[in-house]
Design an enzyme around this catalytic site. Structure first.
Site, mmCIF file in Angstrom:
data_model
loop_
_atom_site.group_PDB
_atom_site.id
_atom_site.type_symbol
_atom_site.label_atom_id
_atom_site.label_comp_id
_atom_site.label_asym_id
_atom_site.label_seq_id
_atom_site.Cartn_x
_atom_site.Cartn_y
_atom_site.Cartn_z
ATOM 1 N N LYS A 199 25.442 -22.226 12.560
ATOM 2 C CA LYS A 199 25.057 -22.881 13.812
ATOM 3 C C LYS A 199 25.584 -24.303 13.781
ATOM 4 O O LYS A 199 25.271 -25.079 12.873
ATOM 5 C CB LYS A 199 23.540 -22.874 13.951
ATOM 6 C CG LYS A 199 23.061 -23.709 15.131
ATOM 7 C CD LYS A 199 21.613 -23.454 15.437
ATOM 8 C CE LYS A 199 21.137 -24.374 16.540
ATOM 9 N NZ LYS A 199 19.744 -24.098 16.900
ATOM 10 N N LYS A 253 27.042 -19.504 16.331
ATOM 11 C CA LYS A 253 26.552 -20.171 17.541
ATOM 12 C C LYS A 253 27.067 -21.584 17.596
ATOM 13 O O LYS A 253 26.965 -22.267 16.573
ATOM 14 C CB LYS A 253 25.022 -20.167 17.495
ATOM 15 C CG LYS A 253 24.344 -21.023 18.529
ATOM 16 C CD LYS A 253 22.861 -21.026 18.313
ATOM 17 C CE LYS A 253 22.208 -21.948 19.312
ATOM 18 N NZ LYS A 253 20.802 -22.116 19.071
#
Ligand code: PBG
Length: 326
Positions: A199, A253
């Site tokens: 992330k 992400k």
């Protein structure tokens, strides 16, 4: 023989001749089951989210209708995120640890739409007054191990509410193994863990933070725990650790700007790879479609590109809209 005496021994256009031919040789596909719809759950009234046209904060009544709609569309899953009122936020995120409207929402999903795969958000930022994903010490440092302790308790609470997968979205070190152990000890060895393994500290989360009313103090950021957008190899380290710690699925992400990372994880790990097309990606695409600067086919194109990169499952705010067209 062509009229211009032009001979080509290979003509790739032959395989694009007819729609059915193109359909039958397509290398990737998109099914409603591949999609996860993120939903914002509110303890008060349902409301629009300015930076996410078409998305809403849903109260429990509207959430129920939405879940049934998603089930009927054949969508694979739902990821629920809590919109916590400011008055319930504090320095230690204490509201995260007792049953409240969010655990009720998880229970609702479990009971009325058991067909959908449900994912809960295991992170402190919806509950902290400072907006960080962890506990913060006097000097402003985000504490790792103390935060992981709370995340583990939170995961057990979510498992008790019937969620299929807990999804730690915080990027603290060691959270996967600690959460897994806590779940096991509490008797939840069938609750999955979808780890946000790679992330990035991205500017594409702005609309999500607006939706949650989660604002970081001026000058602060999440760069001591979320990854640096310049790095690729580091994602393999993060993924490897989460794999070894027992994650059942790995996520990259945001999605669109990080397709090299999606491909790396798909090539290197024998686990389902999720890609999260985040709020800022949705916002950019949706606004261009609404203003008619781009044709709405661009939405599918963005999702196919993630499939091509190697994503098995895509989290996208377009899930319901696209599933209804597939
Ligand atoms: C935080 C969290 C964020 C998102 C999901 N969980 C934002 C952040 O890291 O600040 C963003 C998702 C989106 O933008 O759609 N735990």
């Amino acid at each position: 023989m062509s009229s211009n005496n032009f001979y080509l021994y290979r003509r790739p256009r032959i395989n694009r001749k007819k729609k059915r031919l193109r359909e039958s040789i397509a290398e990737t596909s998109l099914r409603p089951e591949d999609l996860v719809q993120p939903l914002f759950v509110s303890s008060t009234e349902s409301s629009d989210i300015k930076s996410l046209p078409g998305q809403k904060r849903l109260n429990l009544k509207d959430l129920k209708l939405k879940l049934l709609e998603l089930k009927d569309l054949g969508v694979g899953g739902v990821a629920l995120f809590p919109v916590v009122p400011d008055s319930d936020k504090n320095e230690t995120a204490s509201k995260a640890l007792s049953p409240h409207f969010y655990t009720e929402a998880l229970q609702l999903a479990h009971e009325i739409t058991p067909e959908l795969v449900s994912y809960s958000d295991v992170a402190l930022d919806p509950y902290t007054s400072h907006g960080q994903d962890g506990l913060v010490d006097k000097s402003g440092h985000v504490l790792n191990d103390e935060t992981v302790d709370i995340l583990s308790q939170m995961a057990v609470l979510h498992a008790q509410s019937g969620v299929d997968f807990v999804a730690p979205s915080d990027m603290m070190d060691g959270r996967v193994i600690h959460i897994k152990m806590a779940l096991d000890e509490a008797g939840f060895n069938q609750t999955g863990l979808m780890s946000y393994a790679a992330k990035y500290a991205s500017s594409l989360y702005g609309p999500f933070r607006e939706a949650l009313g989660s604002t970081l103090a001026k000058g602060s950021d999440k760069k001591t725990y979320q990854m640096d957008p310049r790095n690729r190899k580091e994602a393999l380290l993060e993924a490897q650790l989460d794999f070894e710690e027992g994650a059942d699925a790995l996520m990259v992400k945001p999605a669109g700007f990080y397709q090299d990372v999606i491909r790396d994880l798909e090539n290197n790990f024998h686990l389902p790879i999720h890609a999260y097309q985040v709020s800022g990606e949705y916002s950019m695409i949706k606004k261009a479609v609404l203003s008619q600067d781009l044709d709405s086919q661009v939405i599918l194109e963005s999702l196919y590109s993630l499939k091509r990169a190697g994503a098995r499952i895509i989290w996208t705010y377009f899930a319901a809209e696209i599933a209804s067209q597939l």
